[in-house]
Design an enzyme around this catalytic site. Structure first.
Site, short mmCIF file in Angstrom:
data_model
loop_
_atom_site.label_atom_id
_atom_site.label_comp_id
_atom_site.label_asym_id
_atom_site.label_seq_id
_atom_site.Cartn_x
_atom_site.Cartn_y
_atom_site.Cartn_z
N TYR A 93 6.53 -10.14 -10.92
CA TYR A 93 7.19 -10.25 -12.22
C TYR A 93 7.63 -11.69 -12.47
CZ TYR A 93 6.91 -5.17 -12.30
OH TYR A 93 6.44 -3.88 -12.30
N LYS A 150 -4.86 9.81 7.43
CA LYS A 150 -4.33 10.88 6.59
C LYS A 150 -3.78 12.05 7.40
CE LYS A 150 -5.87 12.12 2.62
NZ LYS A 150 -6.73 12.69 1.55
N CYS A 171 7.15 13.25 -7.78
CA CYS A 171 6.75 13.12 -6.38
C CYS A 171 5.72 14.20 -6.11
CB CYS A 171 7.95 13.29 -5.44
SG CYS A 171 7.46 13.34 -3.68
#
Length: 644
Positions: free
Chosen positions: A173, A431, A363
């Site tokens: 930013y 994973k 979420c």
């Protein structure tokens, strides 16, 4: 010492003493009102976070000027008109016993919203690495106005009852744009070497300090390393640390990367270890001396405690973990670590949903997040007999939520194990945490009293004889079997056989299908030593590299030496090879020991017609409705339970 003594110890800085060293970092929610004021949904979200007992809560990005907004619904503080809502927000954030800080933010060029309007500004007219469009170069007058705006917003934060402010100098930013040679090529006093490029930051800090006084804590969130080619490093940051302290910074919140950095490191996927970024925080702390907040994919309070106990940082931020389970710290205090829902770092609801879809926070594995204002607390007045067909993410989430609300719940699963397609999806490298989650969810359901019957397909006879009050169809998706000549060859298999480990990957393997299933199957095979070729009929990968998981999959296959061919469709399979059509021309590919079909899934919802015709109340959720992500499955499963 106790297991969490360091994390649970108080910490003081100037006028603020926090009761423990766990931090809720600033995370955009998209829950504010369209005019930037505080909404009821935002208050409900933050109240739920405060209930977890975190020591320091930092608000989401709060705009200091109208031309620095990232989201259409972003919190703002550039006018006194915002004060009433900010006072409510500060009070809610403090309601759990923690302290509240407001983050001061300006996007600069990293705002699709402002770029589209032609109002984005930046240190130089260089295009955004993310959006590809340049901002207007800031004049010296612009700089003076924005510096003053930071100070004014800080004064409003203090007036609203916040205990501290945090300057957002990270993640690409505006402040990072001044620090970076990639985005700052000015020839005046705000450009040049790193210290000169940091002048804008120094002036912002001094403006904020002047506005809030000497005893009010000022935090600085900074990307300790830009983590991008030719970007600045943590050693560069160390050179300006004395100036930052001298300007008025009390605590450094040491993040890493920008949204333009590879691998989505600002919200690191599971490929990164817990605490991967702590070494940068430690380096700053030792060079300071200045208190430091460490970040780095923490989803368990114990390693965070160790970081503080070893003196590597003074506080630790739990960002996505707090979205995943706002009660993680309460559960840890009680020694209930097995009940903590641990973040799987999928980024589906907290990052991708907001950045790429322009929607509010969720979420993927906690349906309450972002839905606090509508999530029922229960118990229901009229408990129902609920059957849930399928035990994947949608089914188990529906079961947990329905039982929490007081319903009588039975889950039927036709396979020997619960988990649905997650048991295949968890097999790709890194994973494994997905399997941990689905097993956690099944245990939560069982512990709550949900009856789970495996090896139990639901039949029409069962439904007729038992007549449940409601049925939630969460039967998931089934594999698509394409009609291709030669599919009956003995060396042809499907992705589920490979990922389910009923068939071992061969030495030379052709994966047909470049979607998520194909990419993960290719990674699974490559990790086991296969030479992988992957073909996909689309002209480019359907798994985008701009998502953190997509980037990781492409990187993994590239490093493994896999060959990926797009715009290449399979026409037939022969014993000695395959015929493909690439760019309108047929060619033969040979020397494959295995051909693995991984072209995706389609909904499986064969019960729907019977349920409809027999007037049995039902709802179809998750992949049984439409094949998508975990997030949609869990949200639909939860909503089905809430609306019983």
């Amino acid at each position: 010492m106790g297991e969490l003594d360091a994390l649970l110890s108080p910490f003081s800085i100037k006028s603020m003493t926090v009761p423990n060293r766990a931090v809720l970092p600033p995370m955009g929610t998209g829950l504010a009102n369209p005019d930037g004021t505080v909404s009821d949904a935002l208050l409900a979200y933050m109240k739920r976070q405060a209930q977890g007992g975190v020591g320091l809560l930092i608000s989401e990005i709060t705009g200091i000027a109208p031309n620095g907004v990232v989201l259409k619904k972003q919190l703002a503080a550039w006018d006194d008109a915002f004060l009433p809502g900010l006072k409510q927000l500060a009070a809610v954030m403090r309601s759990g016993g923690g302290k509240a800080a407001m983050q001061l933010h300006h996007s600069g060029r990293e705002s699709a919203y402002m770029l589209k309007k032609g109002k984005a500004i930046g240190p130089s007219p260089l295009p955004s690495l993310i959006y590809g469009h340049p901002p207007r170069e800031m004049t010296l007058q612009d700089i003076d106005e924005i510096v003053a705006a930071y100070g004014s917003a800080a004064a409003r934060a203090k007036a609203a009852g916040f205990d501290a402010v945090e300057i957002h100098g990270a993640h690409g930013y505006l402040i990072t744009q001044f620090l970076s040679a990639i985005s700052n090529q000015r020839s005046d006093e705000f450009g040049g070497d790193f210290k000169s490029r940091a002048r804008f930051l120094f002036e912002v800090v001094r403006s904020v300090r002047k506005s809030v006084g000497d005893d009010f804590p000022v935090l600085l969130r900074i990307s300790a390393e830009e983590y991008i080619k030719n970007g600045y490093t943590v050693d560069d940051v160390l050179t300006i640390l004395p100036d930052l302290i001298g300007s008025g910074v009390d605590i450094v919140h040491a993040s890493v990367g920008t949204h333009g950095s590879p691998a989505g490191i600002t919200s690191a996927p599971p490929e990164f270890d817990v605490g991967f970024n702590v070494w940068r925080a430690e380096k700053i702390k030792k060079a300071g001396p200045i208190p430091v907040i460490a970040v780095g994919r923490f989803n368990d309070p114990r390693p965070a405690n160790d970081v503080i106990a070893r003196g590597e940082a003074d506080m630790v931020a739990f960002g996505r973990q707090a979205l995943c389970d706002p009660d993680y710290l309460l559960k840890a205090r009680q020694g209930r670590y097995e009940d903590i829902r641990r973040c799987i770092a999928c980024n589906q609801g907290c990052i991708e949903r907001e950045m790429f879809e322009g929607k509010s926070v969720r979420c993927a594995i906690n349906p309450e997040t972002g839905m606090e204002i509508v999530c029922p607390t229960g118990p229901v007045a009229n408990p129902r007999k609920v059957w849930i067909v399928g035990s994947g993410p949608a089914g188990l989430t529906a079961a947990v939520e329905a039982k929490r609300l007081g319903h009588d719940v039975t889950v039927f699963e036709k396979e020997p194990q619960t988990g649905g397609n997650i048991r295949y999806a968890c097999k790709a490298p890194h994973k494994e945490i997905y399997l941990d989650w689905i097993e956690f969810l099944a245990k939560q359901a069982k512990d709550a009293g949900v009856r789970i019957q495996t090896k139990s397909p639901v039949t029409e006879t069962m439904l007729t004889e038992n007549r449940p009050d409601a049925v939630i169809v969460a039967t998931g998706g089934e594999k698509i079997v394409p009609r291709i000549d030669g599919m009956d060859q003995p060396h042809v298999f499907d992705a589920w056989q490979i990922l389910g480990e009923t068939v071992k990957p061969a030495k030379a393997i052709l994966v047909v299908g470049g979607g998520l299933i194909g990419m993960e199957t290719a990674c699974f095979a490559a990790a086991r030593g296969s030479d992988v070729t992957l073909i996909e009929q689309l002209s480019s990968s359907p798994v985008p590299k701009f998502t953190s998981h997509g980037y990781s999959l492409h990187k993994y296959l590239r490093q493994a030496g896999a060959l990926l061919r797009f715009g290449c469709a399979l026409k037939s399979i022969n014993p000695d090879g395959v015929i493909v059509e690439c760019d309108g021309r047929e060619e033969k590919l040979s020397s494959f020991d295995q051909v693995v079909i991984a072209v995706g899934m389609k909904p499986r919802n064969e019960l729907k017609t019977f349920l409809t015709e027999n007037h049995i109340r039902h709802v179809v959720v998750g992949d049984a409705l439409k094949v998508r992500r975990i997030m949609e499955a869990t949200e639909e499963g939860a909503r089905a339970a809430w609306e019983l």
